[in-house]
Design an enzyme around this catalytic site. Structure first.
Site, PDB file in Angstrom:
ATOM      1  N   CYS A  32      -2.135 -24.880  -7.297  1.00 13.27           N
ATOM      2  CA  CYS A  32      -2.733 -23.884  -6.392  1.00 13.27           C
ATOM      3  C   CYS A  32      -4.038 -23.296  -6.901  1.00 13.27           C
ATOM      4  CB  CYS A  32      -1.742 -22.741  -6.145  1.00 13.27           C
ATOM      5  SG  CYS A  32      -1.356 -21.796  -7.636  1.00 13.27           S
ATOM      6  N   CYS A  52       3.673 -20.612 -12.876  1.00 18.82           N
ATOM      7  CA  CYS A  52       2.556 -19.995 -12.160  1.00 18.82           C
ATOM      8  C   CYS A  52       3.061 -18.800 -11.350  1.00 18.82           C
ATOM      9  CB  CYS A  52       1.894 -21.011 -11.242  1.00 18.82           C
ATOM     10  SG  CYS A  52       0.569 -20.313 -10.229  1.00 18.82           S
ATOM     11  N   CYS A  55       2.614 -20.027  -7.315  1.00 21.63           N
ATOM     12  CA  CYS A  55       3.381 -21.130  -6.720  1.00 21.63           C
ATOM     13  C   CYS A  55       4.595 -21.536  -7.530  1.00 21.63           C
ATOM     14  CB  CYS A  55       2.472 -22.346  -6.504  1.00 21.63           C
ATOM     15  SG  CYS A  55       1.901 -23.092  -8.054  1.00 21.63           S
ATOM     16  N   LYS A 268     -24.344  20.932  -8.707  1.00 25.75           N
ATOM     17  CA  LYS A 268     -23.880  22.291  -8.961  1.00 25.75           C
ATOM     18  C   LYS A 268     -23.517  22.494 -10.432  1.00 25.75           C
ATOM     19  CE  LYS A 268     -22.062  23.060  -4.292  1.00 25.75           C
ATOM     20  NZ  LYS A 268     -20.848  23.365  -3.482  1.00 25.75           N
ATOM     21  N   ASP A 298     -15.112  13.525 -10.639  1.00 24.65           N
ATOM     22  CA  ASP A 298     -14.335  13.550  -9.407  1.00 24.65           C
ATOM     23  C   ASP A 298     -15.211  13.457  -8.161  1.00 24.65           C
ATOM     24  OD1 ASP A 298     -11.579  13.417  -9.038  1.00 24.65           O
ATOM     25  OD2 ASP A 298     -11.479  15.434  -8.234  1.00 24.65           O
ATOM     26  N   ASP A 676      -3.744  26.241 -13.807  1.00 25.97           N
ATOM     27  CA  ASP A 676      -3.532  26.504 -15.221  1.00 25.97           C
ATOM     28  C   ASP A 676      -2.341  27.442 -15.448  1.00 25.97           C
ATOM     29  OD1 ASP A 676      -4.848  28.542 -13.972  1.00 25.97           O
ATOM     30  OD2 ASP A 676      -6.565  28.588 -15.316  1.00 25.97           O
TER      31      ASP A 676
END
Length: 977
Positions: A32, A52, A55, A268, A298, A676
């Site tokens: 494959c 595999c 497959c 910021k 983030d 926190d």
């Protein structure tokens, strides 16, 4: 740079590579053509997966020519090449997220998920290791505190020396303080007895309102005062720490530390500020192989990533300079801006020349970073593009794959002197629409998992992006507690006080918060430990995983628990029931206590690693699950360096936390903007304690908003978080009683942290009373007898004496105490009031109301931000109170002038009451007027309008005067001498 058309391994994301004969690409499965590189194929065969993945055709073993013993170093080199090149960041970010999705769903030839096979393999290795008594393969990665008992039994005299010491407050200071507290409590009781039994009939409503407010203030004082009953100080012995764990000629045995720095919006939170924090971490006085710095972006901003590229290059020059000349602080912006004699204690002739050259290097570095910031001000229509021409994966900050890039590190670039540098890792977790990402708490939990996969240090130090290391030995200060076996057994974190730069000398708005950090926190340290304040804290990683401490509550002895009618098996049954109940306790979310793992039989151990336990708690990552069992840190035995990045990308996928205990019982706790407080509270409920560390040189320094509007906005956010906790299941009033592990005074302190915003309601009413009394001619206190006058005098004296004695043992100044008192009133009648209403709207009605601030003007001079005026809704209530009381004072004096000499006596008490309000709000008035008496017109108009309407309506209605009492013309207060 890798070519886009080259096939990539479906396991590690690297290039497939060429066959051993050099003709064509390497092919593992000819059925494959499943894309897998040679290193990953060798790993799968060595783990027993000989078919595999796609497959199920058996692999040709002849394709692998490298033995098991040679495989790991090759994999390590592959990983080093994969991570060290900062130019490949776009490729990693572009391909790894897809790989992690495939890897989590891959099925082996038996129809079982591959991660389960790996867990079973890990379990077999654990059992073999237990039977054979073999050593851990990666011994270098395991910190030395697992050998503590060995050290204590050795002949080394340093092994028995304490690394820290508690310094109790002298009895000459603490005993009078406690006596005055008890006396004040008694006086309060007598005062309220008088107030309740002597109502003012002519103004009953005013009297009743004032009594209710005073009772609430008394309760608030009790909640704040009694947790300060037994304050303590601590000192550390860093020299003893070095003598014990850093022996000459031997590798350092200090524990490893993972630093977390979180940022969101570089526009910021300036990249230069974040970079200074990172540079101070990389230059910390600690073994480089024990330090890793993880930066959470983030906002998935390319500006943050590019600034880290520049920072990693500048660190190669800055770090050796700091260590060679013992520079403090090790954040270049703050070091070069110091107004001190920088030649003090410097004896090397080359210092002046090298300092001048380094300052020039830093200024050039600043120009490059500022150029990146200027470029980022306007986003191109097609989005940002990386150097290789591919689009930046984070162009949509709300819909992007997870990204990880490792700079520097143990196998990466060295400094200009050829020495290793700490590892620096850029992390941006995956974000997709429709998922709840939980803001900062979610970002911190993502860092916990990434660091566990890549380094797994036993301790974590988290910092805000604007808090730099001011003391290069801060980590050693914390290790004096965490690596001392006599202290560390039940310690979950070490909290340092927050200190700030750039605050005006008078600290008009109590930004330093000295009373909290130097008084309240010392008091809590004498109970069960300080609360977690969100930054400058060193965590024990196992405590974040929800595990309980090693020292559980003491069991009753068999002799005390048995009686004449009990059989000999009764004590054993009680012991088993206790352990069973402890495991089921809802406060202890851990699967088990680490100290008991060896007591489980094979069946129980298999259950611990089953889908019903670890998966539902920690998520679908066998590598991460195994790391949680390593009490002393270090990489797991089954960790494959070739697939580390893939596993790290997998654990920061946006769906990883679904149906797990993340944010509920483990990691940073969700449910409040002040995550926190909630996180520390959960740890204390499990029986952990924390320690407050105050080095002579402040460990960390940060920046604080010094203008009025920003300060109130910050306080509003904190108060809103407290209201959210109050309305949640984690409210200290009812949560955590079952385990009995949270001490009563500690609970009072936590109750105080969540109920203080509600003090705003009686405080606003109480600050309105003086104006009402002056406008109506009534008062809240009847004619005073001699005895009543004594109680009032004693109450005032006890309040003053408590403050004086508090100043004596804590070391805070009178000015700091007064500023704290003033801002308690300012914040109470503004930000706290809005937080209460916003909290109820958010938690009960689902309405999220934001109070935004917008800059109006600023000065370029020193402390210019202090005089900046910003429009915000929270300015209206305190301004209205000021106008009301000023109008009341004018009306009171006018009335006294009209009525003659007899009216001046009753006026004295009312005016004193009004001036009490005005003096507490004076910093607010000063900030509102600004340097040149500039005030937002809308604030003045609304405040004057509200005050005028309220005054006119009140005079018209006059609700607190009886209809048949209209003949009263004299005041209600007089002192009978």
């Amino acid at each position: 740079m890798m070519h886009a058309e080259t096939p990539l391994c479906n396991t590690c994301g690297e290039q497939i590579g060429f066959a051993s004969d050099g003709n064509g690409l390497f092919v593992a499965c000819h059925e494959c053509n499943f894309p897998i590189c040679k290193s990953c194929l060798e790993y799968e065969i060595n783990e027993g997966h000989n078919a595999c993945i796609q497959c199920s055709t058996p692999y040709d073993v002849s394709l692998t020519t490298v033995g098991v013993a040679e495989k790991e170093p090759i994999a390590r080199n592959t990983m080093a090449g994969h991570l060290s090149n900062s130019q490949d960041a776009g490729l990693h970010a572009r391909t790894v997220s897809t790989v992690s999705t495939v890897d989590s769903d891959m099925i082996d030839e038996g129809g079982n998920p591959i991660w389960k096979n790996r867990v079973e393999s890990w379990k077999d290795k654990k059992n073999k290791k237990k039977k054979g008594g073999g050593k851990v393969a990666k011994e270098v990665q395991v910190p030395a505190d697992q050998h503590i008992e060995e050290k204590q039994q050795s002949a080394d005299p340093n092994a028995m020396q304490p690394l820290s010491q508690i310094i109790p407050i002298p009895k000459s200071q603490i005993t009078p303080y406690r006596i005055v507290i008890i006396l004040r409590l008694i006086i309060l009781g007598l005062f309220f007895h008088y107030r309740i039994t002597n109502p003012v009939e002519s103004s009953y409503g005013l009297w009743l309102t004032s009594v209710i407010c005073e009772i609430w203030f008394a309760i608030s004082w009790v909640l704040d005062q009694f947790p300060k009953w037994s304050p303590i100080n601590r000192i550390t012995f860093t020299d003893e720490l070095s003598a014990r764990y850093e022996r000459e000629g031997e590798p350092s045995e200090l524990a490893a530390v993972d630093f977390f720095v979180s940022t969101v919006d570089p526009l910021k939170e300036p990249p230069l500020i974040t970079a200074n924090t990172v540079l101070s971490i990389l230059a910390v006085d600690y073994p480089v192989e024990k330090v890793s710095c993880y930066v959470s972006d983030d906002g998935a901003a390319m500006l943050t990533f590019e600034s880290l590229v520049e920072t990693s290059e500048f660190a190669r020059k800055w770090v050796p300079f700091c260590k060679r000349f013992s520079i403090e602080p090790r954040a270049p912006e703050f070091y070069f801006s110091q107004k001190i004699d920088y030649l003090k204690d410097k004896v090397q002739p080359s210092f002046v020349k090298e300092r001048r050259a380094m300052k020039r290097e830093y200024e050039e570095y600043k120009v490059r970073v500022n150029a990146l910031v200027a470029k980022a001000q306007k986003t191109p229509e097609e989005g940002w593009t990386m150097q290789d021409g591919t689009p930046w994966p984070g162009n949509n900050p709300r819909d992007h794959p997870g990204m990880i890039q490792v700079f520097l590190g143990h196998s990466g670039a060295h400094d200009i002197e050829g020495n290793e540098l700490p590892r620096l890792v850029y992390v941006s977790r995956e974000k997709r629409p429709g998922y709840q990402h939980h803001k900062k708490a979610g970002a911190e939990n993502a860092l916990v998992r990434v660091s566990a996969v890549l380094t797994n240090a036993p301790y974590i130090l988290n910092l805000d992006c604007d808090h730099y290391l001011n003391n290069s030995k801060a980590v050693r200060e914390a290790m004096c507690f965490l690596m001392d076996p006599q202290v560390s057994r039940d310690v979950c974190y070490i909290q340092f006080p927050q200190r700030f730069d750039g605050i005006d000398r008078s600290d008009r708005y109590a930004n330093r918060n000295t009373v909290f950090f130097d008084v309240n926190m010392k008091g809590l340290d004498g109970i069960q430990g300080p609360v977690y304040v969100g930054t400058g804290c060193v965590f024990y990683r196992q405590a974040l995983y929800g595990y309980g401490p090693q020292s559980l509550p003491t069991l009753p002895s068999p002799s005390s628990s048995s009686s004449c009618c009990c059989g000999p098996k009764k004590p054993k049954k009680d012991l088993e029931e206790f352990k069973r109940d402890a495991r089921r306790d809802d406060l202890n979310a851990a699967i088990f206590n680490l100290k008991e793992i060896e007591s489980y039989d094979d069946y129980e151990r298999s259950l611990l690693i089953s889908q019903m336990s670890f998966e539902k708690t920690f998520g679908m990552s066998s590598v991460f699950i195994e790391s949680t069992l390593m009490e002393n840190g270090g990489l797991a035995e089954s960790a494959n360096p070739a697939t580390m990045i893939n596993e790290a990308i997998h654990v920061i996928s946006c769906g990883y936390e679904e149906k797990t205990a993340w944010g509920k019982e483990i990691g940073w706790i969700y449910g409040s903007v002040t995550e926190d407080i909630l996180t520390g509270f959960k740890m204390h409920c499990r029986g952990w304690r924390s320690i407050y560390c105050m080095p002579v040189r402040p460990a960390f320094k940060g920046s604080a908003p010094i203008n009025l509007s920003d300060r109130l906005h910050q306080v509003l956010r904190w108060a809103l978080g407290s209201v959210e906790i109050f309305l949640s299941r984690h409210c200290p009033l009812w949560y955590g009683w079952g385990g009995g592990r949270l001490k009563l005074l500690q609970r009072l302190a936590y109750i105080n942290t969540i109920v203080y915003p509600f003090t705003s309601l009686p405080l606003v009413a109480y600050c309105t009373l003086p104006a009402i009394c002056l406008l109506t001619g009534k008062f809240i206190i009847p004619t005073l007898s001699n005895l009543a006058a004594v109680w009032f005098l004693c109450l005032f004296v006890s309040i003053i004496t408590t403050s004086v004695l508090e100043i004596r043992w804590s070391g805070v100044s009178i000015e700091e105490l007064w500023r704290n008192e003033q801002f308690w009133v300012i914040g109470g009648v503004s930000a706290h009031l809005f937080a209460v209403f916003q909290g109820f709207l958010k938690m009960l009605a689902g309405v999220d109301t934001n109070f935004t601030v917008t800059a109006k003007a600023a000065d370029d001079q020193e402390f210019g931000e202090l005089y900046m005026i910003k429009w915000t809704t929270v300015l209206i209530p305190p301004t209205t109170l000021l106008v009301l009381n000023l109008v009341g004072v004018v009306a009171g004096f006018s009335d006294a002038l009209n009525k003659g000499y007899e009216a001046w006596g009753p006026l004295f008490g009312k005016v004193f009451f009004a001036f009490w309000v005005i003096l507490h709000l004076y910093p607010f008035l000063k900030g509102l007027m600004g340097r040149q008496n500039r005030t937002p017109t809308i604030v003045v108009l609304w405040s004057v309008l509200l005050a005028s309407v309220f005054s006119l309506v009140w005079v018209k209605i006059d609700p607190f005067v009886s209809k048949g009492d209209s003949s009263l013309t004299q005041g209600c207060i007089a002192i009978d001498c």
